[in-house]
Design an enzyme around this catalytic site. Sequence first.
Site, PDB file in Angstrom:
ATOM      1  N   CYS A 186      67.740  32.787  13.839  1.00  0.00           N
ATOM      2  CA  CYS A 186      69.034  32.292  13.346  1.00  0.00           C
ATOM      3  C   CYS A 186      70.038  32.027  14.457  1.00  0.00           C
ATOM      4  O   CYS A 186      71.124  31.507  14.194  1.00  0.00           O
ATOM      5  CB  CYS A 186      69.623  33.255  12.310  1.00  0.00           C
ATOM      6  SG  CYS A 186      70.269  34.790  13.006  1.00  0.00           S
ATOM      7  N   HIS A 242      75.664  33.382  33.012  1.00  0.00           N
ATOM      8  CA  HIS A 242      74.234  33.622  32.785  1.00  0.00           C
ATOM      9  C   HIS A 242      73.974  34.564  31.623  1.00  0.00           C
ATOM     10  O   HIS A 242      72.868  35.080  31.492  1.00  0.00           O
ATOM     11  CB  HIS A 242      73.592  34.197  34.059  1.00  0.00           C
ATOM     12  CG  HIS A 242      73.472  33.191  35.160  1.00  0.00           C
ATOM     13  ND1 HIS A 242      72.908  33.489  36.379  1.00  0.00           N
ATOM     14  CD2 HIS A 242      73.841  31.895  35.220  1.00  0.00           C
ATOM     15  CE1 HIS A 242      72.935  32.405  37.147  1.00  0.00           C
ATOM     16  NE2 HIS A 242      73.507  31.426  36.473  1.00  0.00           N
ATOM     17  N   GLN A 244      78.456  35.163  37.552  1.00  0.00           N
ATOM     18  CA  GLN A 244      77.031  34.877  37.430  1.00  0.00           C
ATOM     19  C   GLN A 244      76.288  36.162  37.043  1.00  0.00           C
ATOM     20  O   GLN A 244      75.131  36.134  36.655  1.00  0.00           O
ATOM     21  CB  GLN A 244      76.536  34.320  38.768  1.00  0.00           C
ATOM     22  CG  GLN A 244      75.333  35.013  39.341  1.00  0.00           C
ATOM     23  CD  GLN A 244      74.999  34.584  40.748  1.00  0.00           C
ATOM     24  OE1 GLN A 244      75.611  34.980  41.756  1.00  0.00           O
ATOM     25  NE2 GLN A 244      73.994  33.771  40.842  1.00  0.00           N
ATOM     26  N   ARG A 259      66.110  47.094  33.134  1.00  0.00           N
ATOM     27  CA  ARG A 259      67.343  46.661  33.803  1.00  0.00           C
ATOM     28  C   ARG A 259      68.586  47.162  33.062  1.00  0.00           C
ATOM     29  O   ARG A 259      69.577  47.551  33.684  1.00  0.00           O
ATOM     30  CB  ARG A 259      67.352  45.136  33.931  1.00  0.00           C
ATOM     31  CG  ARG A 259      66.222  44.649  34.830  1.00  0.00           C
ATOM     32  CD  ARG A 259      66.220  43.151  34.997  1.00  0.00           C
ATOM     33  NE  ARG A 259      67.447  42.672  35.657  1.00  0.00           N
ATOM     34  CZ  ARG A 259      67.654  41.393  35.973  1.00  0.00           C
ATOM     35  NH1 ARG A 259      66.739  40.487  35.699  1.00  0.00           N
ATOM     36  NH2 ARG A 259      68.764  41.036  36.565  1.00  0.00           N
ATOM     37  N   ILE A 294      75.032  39.555  35.130  1.00  0.00           N
ATOM     38  CA  ILE A 294      74.726  39.822  33.724  1.00  0.00           C
ATOM     39  C   ILE A 294      74.875  41.301  33.388  1.00  0.00           C
ATOM     40  O   ILE A 294      74.488  41.743  32.317  1.00  0.00           O
ATOM     41  CB  ILE A 294      73.301  39.324  33.356  1.00  0.00           C
ATOM     42  CG1 ILE A 294      72.227  40.024  34.204  1.00  0.00           C
ATOM     43  CG2 ILE A 294      73.193  37.811  33.509  1.00  0.00           C
ATOM     44  CD1 ILE A 294      70.782  39.654  33.816  1.00  0.00           C
TER      45      ILE A 294
HETATM   46 ZN   LIG Z   1      68.560  36.300  12.948  1.00  0.00          ZN
END
Ligand SMILES: [Zn+2]
Length: 267
Positions: free
Chosen positions: A133, A122, A104, A72, A106
């Site tokens: 992390c 989104h 909406q 994508r 991406i």
């Molecule tokens: Zn990380």
Amino acid sequence: MSRQDDMPAFKEIFKAAKHVVVLSGAGISAESGIPTFRGSGGFWRSYKSQDLATFGAFRRDPSLVWEFYHYRRELVLTKKPNPAHHSVAELEARGDRKVTVITQNIDGLHQSAGSKNVIELHGSLFKTRCLSCGQVQENRSSPICPALHGRGAPELETPRRDCIPEDKLPRCSDCSGLLRPHVVWFGENLDKQVLDRAGEELEQCDLCLVIGTSSVVYPAAMFAPQVAERGVPVAEFNMEPTPASHQFTFHFEGPCGTTVPEALKLD
Ligand SMILES: [Zn+2]
Ligand SMILES: *[C@@H]1O[C@H](CO)[C@@H](O)[C@H](O)[C@H]1NC(C)=O
């Protein structure tokens, strides 16, 4: 009775508007040739995207899910923003009013067109999040990692090539944890901070443009009624006929690549 496609009446309101919120949906991306991967026909290999866009799928087979998102990303990198994206970006660049895009989508096409003030409900195909992390980073590399080079073709591979081992998938530059696409998957909640920011903009705007979706369909359905209730005008630009709803002020039917630049032309 006022007509919902009264362009001169819209222009009067638009010229005076000091804080415009744009809510955009899949329709604006479709006009740039971006497939939705949702609903009927939204298939990649033999999978429904709904079955790949979940954290469970990523846990089971991160290689498969990364191949899908890699595909994508690479597809979007070949596409360009259309005149609707550009006219929204140009309006912000004039600097004579505040313009906020709440999308909406991406695919990052609003930013490619030059929009700066964009809230991505989104997430983004071009952001990653570290599973260890939590760090979110922008990443437009093509391919995102060497192991994904040449992968992700939509045709079924028979036999399917070996999975890419996890240590060869995108890894965090800080803690070397596994990265995931920073997108909201099925079964996941929208980010609280993102929603709060969107809510604030909607409370303050004096004009709301709904582009490439309908005010009665998610995501605008979540937000546009809140704006309309304050008596703030809402203008829709989409392909579908007007929903039987009188709470929205304007509706301009047709490709938004045509209707939006015409509406936002200031002379
Ligand atoms: Zn990380
Ligand atoms: C994108 O992510 C990959 C994998 O973590 C990394 O090797 C690459 O340097 C990143 N590119 C950018 C521009 O940050």
